[in-house]
Design a protein around this motif. Structure first.
Motif, PDB file in Angstrom:
ATOM      1  N   ALA A  63      -2.950 -12.301  -4.325  1.00 58.35           N
ATOM      2  CA  ALA A  63      -3.977 -12.067  -3.194  1.00 58.35           C
ATOM      3  C   ALA A  63      -3.599 -10.489  -2.645  1.00 58.35           C
ATOM      4  O   ALA A  63      -4.631  -9.724  -2.072  1.00 58.35           O
ATOM      5  CB  ALA A  63      -3.738 -12.906  -2.030  1.00 58.35           C
ATOM      6  N   LEU A  64      -2.336 -10.157  -2.581  1.00 55.74           N
ATOM      7  CA  LEU A  64      -2.043  -8.910  -2.116  1.00 55.74           C
ATOM      8  C   LEU A  64      -2.542  -7.559  -2.613  1.00 55.74           C
ATOM      9  O   LEU A  64      -3.035  -6.806  -1.986  1.00 55.74           O
ATOM     10  CB  LEU A  64      -0.563  -8.651  -1.840  1.00 55.74           C
ATOM     11  CG  LEU A  64       0.099  -9.379  -0.885  1.00 55.74           C
ATOM     12  CD1 LEU A  64       1.650  -9.606  -0.955  1.00 55.74           C
ATOM     13  CD2 LEU A  64      -0.137  -8.857   0.664  1.00 55.74           C
ATOM     14  N   VAL A  65      -2.657  -7.972  -3.935  1.00 53.76           N
ATOM     15  CA  VAL A  65      -3.267  -6.638  -4.874  1.00 53.76           C
ATOM     16  C   VAL A  65      -4.628  -6.423  -4.607  1.00 53.76           C
ATOM     17  O   VAL A  65      -5.184  -5.484  -4.415  1.00 53.76           O
ATOM     18  CB  VAL A  65      -2.979  -6.951  -6.197  1.00 53.76           C
ATOM     19  CG1 VAL A  65      -3.638  -5.903  -7.147  1.00 53.76           C
ATOM     20  CG2 VAL A  65      -1.445  -6.664  -6.677  1.00 53.76           C
ATOM     21  N   GLU A  66      -5.386  -7.637  -4.485  1.00 56.85           N
ATOM     22  CA  GLU A  66      -6.818  -7.597  -3.874  1.00 56.85           C
ATOM     23  C   GLU A  66      -7.164  -7.132  -2.842  1.00 56.85           C
ATOM     24  O   GLU A  66      -7.878  -6.274  -2.673  1.00 56.85           O
ATOM     25  CB  GLU A  66      -7.486  -9.212  -4.051  1.00 56.85           C
ATOM     26  CG  GLU A  66      -7.687  -9.755  -5.392  1.00 56.85           C
ATOM     27  CD  GLU A  66      -8.144 -11.109  -5.694  1.00 56.85           C
ATOM     28  OE1 GLU A  66      -7.980 -11.856  -4.629  1.00 56.85           O
ATOM     29  OE2 GLU A  66      -8.408 -11.580  -6.547  1.00 56.85           O
ATOM     30  N   GLU A  67      -6.041  -7.466  -1.752  1.00 60.30           N
ATOM     31  CA  GLU A  67      -6.356  -6.959  -0.367  1.00 60.30           C
ATOM     32  C   GLU A  67      -6.243  -5.643  -0.322  1.00 60.30           C
ATOM     33  O   GLU A  67      -6.802  -4.778   0.311  1.00 60.30           O
ATOM     34  CB  GLU A  67      -5.288  -7.635   0.653  1.00 60.30           C
ATOM     35  CG  GLU A  67      -5.716  -9.186   0.866  1.00 60.30           C
ATOM     36  CD  GLU A  67      -4.592  -9.827   1.522  1.00 60.30           C
ATOM     37  OE1 GLU A  67      -3.552  -9.258   2.290  1.00 60.30           O
ATOM     38  OE2 GLU A  67      -4.665 -10.970   1.483  1.00 60.30           O
ATOM     39  N   ALA A  68      -5.179  -5.053  -1.178  1.00 61.44           N
ATOM     40  CA  ALA A  68      -4.791  -3.606  -1.067  1.00 61.44           C
ATOM     41  C   ALA A  68      -5.868  -2.870  -1.750  1.00 61.44           C
ATOM     42  O   ALA A  68      -6.236  -1.616  -1.237  1.00 61.44           O
ATOM     43  CB  ALA A  68      -3.564  -3.395  -2.161  1.00 61.44           C
ATOM     44  N   PHE A  69      -6.596  -3.466  -2.813  1.00 62.01           N
ATOM     45  CA  PHE A  69      -7.513  -2.695  -3.470  1.00 62.01           C
ATOM     46  C   PHE A  69      -8.792  -2.549  -2.374  1.00 62.01           C
ATOM     47  O   PHE A  69      -9.618  -1.444  -2.251  1.00 62.01           O
ATOM     48  CB  PHE A  69      -8.275  -3.417  -4.712  1.00 62.01           C
ATOM     49  CG  PHE A  69      -9.549  -2.845  -5.147  1.00 62.01           C
ATOM     50  CD1 PHE A  69      -9.303  -1.576  -5.737  1.00 62.01           C
ATOM     51  CD2 PHE A  69     -10.782  -3.518  -5.241  1.00 62.01           C
ATOM     52  CE1 PHE A  69     -10.479  -1.024  -6.487  1.00 62.01           C
ATOM     53  CE2 PHE A  69     -11.965  -2.776  -5.828  1.00 62.01           C
ATOM     54  CZ  PHE A  69     -11.757  -1.857  -6.358  1.00 62.01           C
ATOM     55  N   GLU A  70      -9.138  -3.781  -1.663  1.00 58.82           N
ATOM     56  CA  GLU A  70     -10.174  -3.641  -0.732  1.00 58.82           C
ATOM     57  C   GLU A  70      -9.805  -2.606   0.341  1.00 58.82           C
ATOM     58  O   GLU A  70     -10.650  -1.836   1.026  1.00 58.82           O
ATOM     59  CB  GLU A  70     -10.361  -5.213  -0.115  1.00 58.82           C
ATOM     60  CG  GLU A  70     -10.922  -5.963  -0.932  1.00 58.82           C
ATOM     61  CD  GLU A  70     -12.434  -6.003  -1.390  1.00 58.82           C
ATOM     62  OE1 GLU A  70     -13.225  -5.096  -0.418  1.00 58.82           O
ATOM     63  OE2 GLU A  70     -12.567  -6.061  -2.678  1.00 58.82           O
ATOM     64  N   ILE A  75       0.655  -1.208   0.048  1.00 57.13           N
ATOM     65  CA  ILE A  75       0.011   0.186  -0.077  1.00 57.13           C
ATOM     66  C   ILE A  75       0.673   1.284  -0.096  1.00 57.13           C
ATOM     67  O   ILE A  75       0.635   2.287  -0.738  1.00 57.13           O
ATOM     68  CB  ILE A  75      -0.931  -0.032   1.230  1.00 57.13           C
ATOM     69  CG1 ILE A  75      -2.096  -1.181   1.025  1.00 57.13           C
ATOM     70  CG2 ILE A  75      -1.783   1.508   1.385  1.00 57.13           C
ATOM     71  CD1 ILE A  75      -3.024  -1.346   2.322  1.00 57.13           C
ATOM     72  N   THR A  76       1.998   1.105   0.658  1.00 58.35           N
ATOM     73  CA  THR A  76       2.788   2.348   0.616  1.00 58.35           C
ATOM     74  C   THR A  76       3.409   2.766  -0.474  1.00 58.35           C
ATOM     75  O   THR A  76       3.154   3.663  -1.156  1.00 58.35           O
ATOM     76  CB  THR A  76       4.108   1.976   1.689  1.00 58.35           C
ATOM     77  OG1 THR A  76       3.570   1.903   3.045  1.00 58.35           O
ATOM     78  CG2 THR A  76       5.109   3.137   1.611  1.00 58.35           C
ATOM     79  N   ARG A 117      10.534 -12.129  -1.095  1.00 57.68           N
ATOM     80  CA  ARG A 117       9.545 -12.174  -2.074  1.00 57.68           C
ATOM     81  C   ARG A 117       8.460 -13.179  -2.193  1.00 57.68           C
ATOM     82  O   ARG A 117       8.622 -14.123  -1.228  1.00 57.68           O
ATOM     83  CB  ARG A 117      10.370 -12.569  -3.396  1.00 57.68           C
ATOM     84  CG  ARG A 117      11.698 -11.797  -3.995  1.00 57.68           C
ATOM     85  CD  ARG A 117      12.385 -12.293  -4.988  1.00 57.68           C
ATOM     86  NE  ARG A 117      11.368 -12.571  -6.140  1.00 57.68           N
ATOM     87  CZ  ARG A 117      11.215 -11.742  -7.074  1.00 57.68           C
ATOM     88  NH1 ARG A 117      11.914 -10.464  -7.018  1.00 57.68           N
ATOM     89  NH2 ARG A 117      10.398 -12.068  -8.179  1.00 57.68           N
ATOM     90  N   VAL A 118       7.206 -12.924  -2.759  1.00 61.48           N
ATOM     91  CA  VAL A 118       6.100 -13.936  -2.613  1.00 61.48           C
ATOM     92  C   VAL A 118       6.119 -14.405  -4.279  1.00 61.48           C
ATOM     93  O   VAL A 118       6.510 -13.879  -5.203  1.00 61.48           O
ATOM     94  CB  VAL A 118       4.990 -13.118  -2.248  1.00 61.48           C
ATOM     95  CG1 VAL A 118       5.234 -12.750  -0.857  1.00 61.48           C
ATOM     96  CG2 VAL A 118       4.762 -11.915  -3.230  1.00 61.48           C
ATOM     97  N   ASP A 119       5.331 -15.465  -4.423  1.00 57.38           N
ATOM     98  CA  ASP A 119       4.891 -16.231  -5.585  1.00 57.38           C
ATOM     99  C   ASP A 119       3.664 -15.500  -6.217  1.00 57.38           C
ATOM    100  O   ASP A 119       3.207 -14.546  -5.768  1.00 57.38           O
ATOM    101  CB  ASP A 119       4.693 -17.517  -5.378  1.00 57.38           C
ATOM    102  CG  ASP A 119       3.505 -18.243  -4.643  1.00 57.38           C
ATOM    103  OD1 ASP A 119       2.650 -16.993  -4.259  1.00 57.38           O
ATOM    104  OD2 ASP A 119       3.631 -19.211  -4.201  1.00 57.38           O
TER     105      ASP A 119
END
Length: 225
Positions: free
Chosen positions: A192-199, A9-10, A184-186
């Motif tokens: 999932a992180l992009v979806e969570e950031a959008f939410e 998010i930052t 790093r993540v896969d």
């Protein structure tokens, strides 16, 4: 300690607001156009000043020459791989001509029950849209040379919100994590992180607009003033 979501998010917060309005809308009423776009976008230059050198320009030229295939997968199958290739080049994915992949994917969708021939067949009169979209993506992925990333991109082009966790999205996420000293993540976790950031912050009109703004960074973080 900074969490993965906080780190992402930052960095997203540094992307200018204008980037979240840049998504061109895909092809919500043109399933044939969306399929050609999705398949030929694999490891290819999408936009180019010379339209003959980019996937988007070539796709537009194909549809202008053969408007009957824009929203009719049977017409796309009937057009054939050779004619598609004459507009879209002989590019390959996993050793297979992309033009052949387009035709096979179109036939797989036509073979679904109920059949998917036009864009409206995915959404109209469907009781469980999520299940229908899963079936569509599964039919796409059954083609050797096609995978989950562009399966999701295909349905995004048809107006179904999603995240295309390609190289540029994955790189942006992992660079964001690295700035916070995180590992790093896969691809699945990046998605999932992009979806969570959008939410969490909801910039842009949809998840697809949000994804596109990140994609436009080409994996690079926005420099700090």
């Amino acid at each position: 300690m900074t969490t993965q979501l906080e780190a992402l998010i930052t960095q997203i917060s540094k992307i200018p607001d204008s980037e979240f309005a840049e998504y061109r809308g895909g092809w919500p009423d043109q399933i044939g156009t969306a399929l050609v776009d999705a398949v030929f976008s694999i490891r290819a230059k999408y936009d180019a000043k010379n339209e003959a050198l980019g996937v988007l320009g070539r796709t537009r030229t194909l549809i202008k020459a053969h408007p009957e295939v824009a929203d009719d997968l049977q017409a796309l199958v009937d057009l054939g791989a050779g004619e598609i290739e004459s507009f879209m080049t002989s590019a390959v994915s996993s050793g297979r001509r992309k033009s052949a992949c387009v035709v096979e994917a179109a036939q797989n969708l036509l073979d679904l029950t109920p059949q998917v021939r036009t864009a409206s067949d995915i959404t109209e009169g469907v009781e469980d849209l999520d299940a229908r979209v899963r079936d569509v993506r599964r039919a796409y992925r059954r083609v050797h040379g096609l995978g989950g990333v562009t399966a999701e991109y295909f349905t995004m082009l048809l107006g179904i919100p999603g995240v295309k966790p390609d190289r540029m999205i994955l790189e942006f996420v992992n660079r964001s994590l690295r700035t916070a000293g995180l590992k790093r993540v896969d691809t699945a976790r990046a998605r999932a992180l992009v979806e969570e950031a959008f939410e969490a912050i909801g910039r842009g009109d949809s998840l697809t607009h949000f994804d596109h703004a990140i994609w436009r960074t080409k994996g690079e973080l926005v420099p700090t003033d």
